[in-house]
Structures are given as structure tokens and as C-alpha cells.
Design a protein around this motif. Sequence first.
Motif, PDB file in Angstrom:
ATOM      1  N   THR A 173      -3.591  38.129 -79.004  1.00  0.00           N
ATOM      2  CA  THR A 173      -4.861  38.744 -78.618  1.00  0.00           C
ATOM      3  C   THR A 173      -4.662  39.879 -77.629  1.00  0.00           C
ATOM      4  O   THR A 173      -5.209  40.977 -77.805  1.00  0.00           O
ATOM      5  CB  THR A 173      -5.815  37.696 -78.018  1.00  0.00           C
ATOM      6  N   THR A 174      -3.892  39.643 -76.589  1.00  0.00           N
ATOM      7  CA  THR A 174      -3.734  40.647 -75.524  1.00  0.00           C
ATOM      8  C   THR A 174      -2.552  41.578 -75.746  1.00  0.00           C
ATOM      9  O   THR A 174      -2.484  42.646 -75.127  1.00  0.00           O
ATOM     10  CB  THR A 174      -3.546  39.963 -74.161  1.00  0.00           C
ATOM     11  N   GLY A 175      -1.608  41.181 -76.606  1.00  0.00           N
ATOM     12  CA  GLY A 175      -0.416  41.991 -76.810  1.00  0.00           C
ATOM     13  C   GLY A 175       0.586  41.885 -75.677  1.00  0.00           C
ATOM     14  O   GLY A 175       1.614  42.582 -75.685  1.00  0.00           O
ATOM     15  N   CYS A 176       0.317  41.037 -74.688  1.00  0.00           N
ATOM     16  CA  CYS A 176       1.232  40.884 -73.552  1.00  0.00           C
ATOM     17  C   CYS A 176       2.436  40.035 -73.953  1.00  0.00           C
ATOM     18  O   CYS A 176       2.319  39.117 -74.783  1.00  0.00           O
ATOM     19  CB  CYS A 176       0.517  40.236 -72.377  1.00  0.00           C
ATOM     20  N   THR A 177       3.589  40.327 -73.364  1.00  0.00           N
ATOM     21  CA  THR A 177       4.817  39.613 -73.684  1.00  0.00           C
ATOM     22  C   THR A 177       5.443  39.025 -72.425  1.00  0.00           C
ATOM     23  O   THR A 177       5.176  39.469 -71.300  1.00  0.00           O
ATOM     24  CB  THR A 177       5.844  40.538 -74.358  1.00  0.00           C
ATOM     25  N   ALA A 178       6.277  38.020 -72.624  1.00  0.00           N
ATOM     26  CA  ALA A 178       7.036  37.407 -71.531  1.00  0.00           C
ATOM     27  C   ALA A 178       8.266  36.752 -72.143  1.00  0.00           C
ATOM     28  O   ALA A 178       8.287  36.401 -73.327  1.00  0.00           O
ATOM     29  CB  ALA A 178       6.199  36.382 -70.780  1.00  0.00           C
ATOM     30  N   SER A 179       9.305  36.595 -71.345  1.00  0.00           N
ATOM     31  CA  SER A 179      10.521  35.946 -71.831  1.00  0.00           C
ATOM     32  C   SER A 179      11.198  35.209 -70.692  1.00  0.00           C
ATOM     33  O   SER A 179      11.002  35.521 -69.518  1.00  0.00           O
ATOM     34  CB  SER A 179      11.479  36.969 -72.458  1.00  0.00           C
ATOM     35  N   ASP A 180      11.992  34.221 -71.050  1.00  0.00           N
ATOM     36  CA  ASP A 180      12.802  33.502 -70.070  1.00  0.00           C
ATOM     37  C   ASP A 180      14.031  32.962 -70.794  1.00  0.00           C
ATOM     38  O   ASP A 180      14.024  32.781 -72.021  1.00  0.00           O
ATOM     39  CB  ASP A 180      12.018  32.359 -69.428  1.00  0.00           C
ATOM     40  N   ASP A 181      15.096  32.737 -70.026  1.00  0.00           N
ATOM     41  CA  ASP A 181      16.332  32.247 -70.642  1.00  0.00           C
ATOM     42  C   ASP A 181      16.771  30.954 -69.984  1.00  0.00           C
ATOM     43  O   ASP A 181      16.446  30.674 -68.834  1.00  0.00           O
ATOM     44  CB  ASP A 181      17.446  33.295 -70.527  1.00  0.00           C
ATOM     45  N   VAL A 182      17.499  30.170 -70.756  1.00  0.00           N
ATOM     46  CA  VAL A 182      18.064  28.906 -70.286  1.00  0.00           C
ATOM     47  C   VAL A 182      19.550  28.899 -70.627  1.00  0.00           C
ATOM     48  O   VAL A 182      19.931  29.268 -71.740  1.00  0.00           O
ATOM     49  CB  VAL A 182      17.361  27.697 -70.934  1.00  0.00           C
ATOM     50  N   ILE A 183      20.346  28.499 -69.666  1.00  0.00           N
ATOM     51  CA  ILE A 183      21.791  28.413 -69.878  1.00  0.00           C
ATOM     52  C   ILE A 183      22.166  26.959 -70.149  1.00  0.00           C
ATOM     53  O   ILE A 183      21.842  26.061 -69.361  1.00  0.00           O
ATOM     54  CB  ILE A 183      22.566  28.944 -68.663  1.00  0.00           C
ATOM     55  N   ILE A 184      22.823  26.732 -71.275  1.00  0.00           N
ATOM     56  CA  ILE A 184      23.299  25.399 -71.643  1.00  0.00           C
ATOM     57  C   ILE A 184      24.804  25.344 -71.389  1.00  0.00           C
ATOM     58  O   ILE A 184      25.555  26.195 -71.878  1.00  0.00           O
ATOM     59  CB  ILE A 184      23.000  25.074 -73.123  1.00  0.00           C
ATOM     60  N   GLY A 185      25.213  24.357 -70.617  1.00  0.00           N
ATOM     61  CA  GLY A 185      26.642  24.193 -70.305  1.00  0.00           C
ATOM     62  C   GLY A 185      27.270  23.043 -71.079  1.00  0.00           C
ATOM     63  O   GLY A 185      26.595  22.319 -71.820  1.00  0.00           O
TER      64      GLY A 185
END
Length: 204
Positions: A173-185
Amino acid sequence: GCLSVPQTVVIDPLNSPTALNFGTPSTVTCTAVNSSVQLSADNGVLPLTYSIVSGPTVNTTGASSGLFTGLLPGDYRFKVTDANGCYFVNDLKIEKAIQIAIDGQTFSNVLCNGGNTGIAKYNVTKFSATQNYTINVTSTPASLPFTQTISGDVITLSDLEKGTYIVTIRDLTTGCTASDDVIIGEPTAPLSAVEKIVNATCKV
């Protein structure tokens, strides 16, 4: 002397503007960064003139029609003035776009070296509606395998190998974006033992 006949003079009230009304401002999004709003006044002697007294955007787009366009989010003060110079002011807040957000966490790392038992969870908030967003998963190294499941607005990636997993979301709807990362050991490689047989000897 001559007598004058008394005259009655009627002075009409000024009929000043008594209210300045706002329609619903158009929604600001990440793709439509400006808003527009329609103003209207109660009473006042025509013609009426509308103006922006203060705000992030000051323009004259609605001077005669009351329809102001190209407005950035923020706090505004508007004014309507009638033909007699009488005026009324009112305030309006144009809201910013709702910025979707995501928070990733390591749920569990890989249990054994070289395995794929890692799990990551990503919690999505501040969306326009539940699951009303696209999901894109990338990794470092590239193209690592994963299994994706969704429960409510929690994205779970499982069957993960060692690496970094980036989830990017985009609100439809808003076209807004976000991201996040996770490190797997994963644990370090196990120690290896090599059997070596040494024959016993006797010294005379």
C-alpha cells in the motif's frame, strides 16, 4: 430655523468567516511523498481567499479554490480571508508515511559443523495491513538454501546453513521498504585423530 428629518441608518454586520474546515488529506506514502487537502469556510463575504500561514510547504495552489496540493508532512496553519479583510485561522497536521519495520533474530544456530539446522525469525510491524507486503530473501554467501514459513506477521527461515540471511519487505500500500539480517553460526570442525602404530623395540 428649518428642522431636519431624522434618518435611520442600518449598518449590516460584517459576516466574518466563523470556521475553516478541512477535508481528509490525501495519504502520504513512500511513493507519493506529498499530500493535498481541500479547505472550506463557514460564512464570510465573497470572494474568499485561502492561504498557508506556516508549515513545511508554503504555496498558493489553493488561494481561490481552497484546494492545496504538494504539501509535505508536518504541522500547518491555514487562513481564510473575506472581502472585508475579516479572517479565520485553523491548524492541520499532515501525517508522515507509515514506515514498515522488520526485526530479525537468531532462533538457533547450526548444531553440527556443516549442517543445516539453523533457524531465524523476523517480526514485521508498522504495516498497512497484516501480510500486505512482499518478502525477498537473500544470503551471504549467495543462494544459500532455506525453508520459509509465515505465522501472522512473523517470518521464519529454517533448514539454514552457516551464513547471513537478509529479508527485505515492501508494503504493497505505502511502497515503503525495510530489511534486516540474521547471522547463523555453527560449531568449529571436530578434532580429527589419526591412529599410528609404533612397534616396540628392546635395546640390549
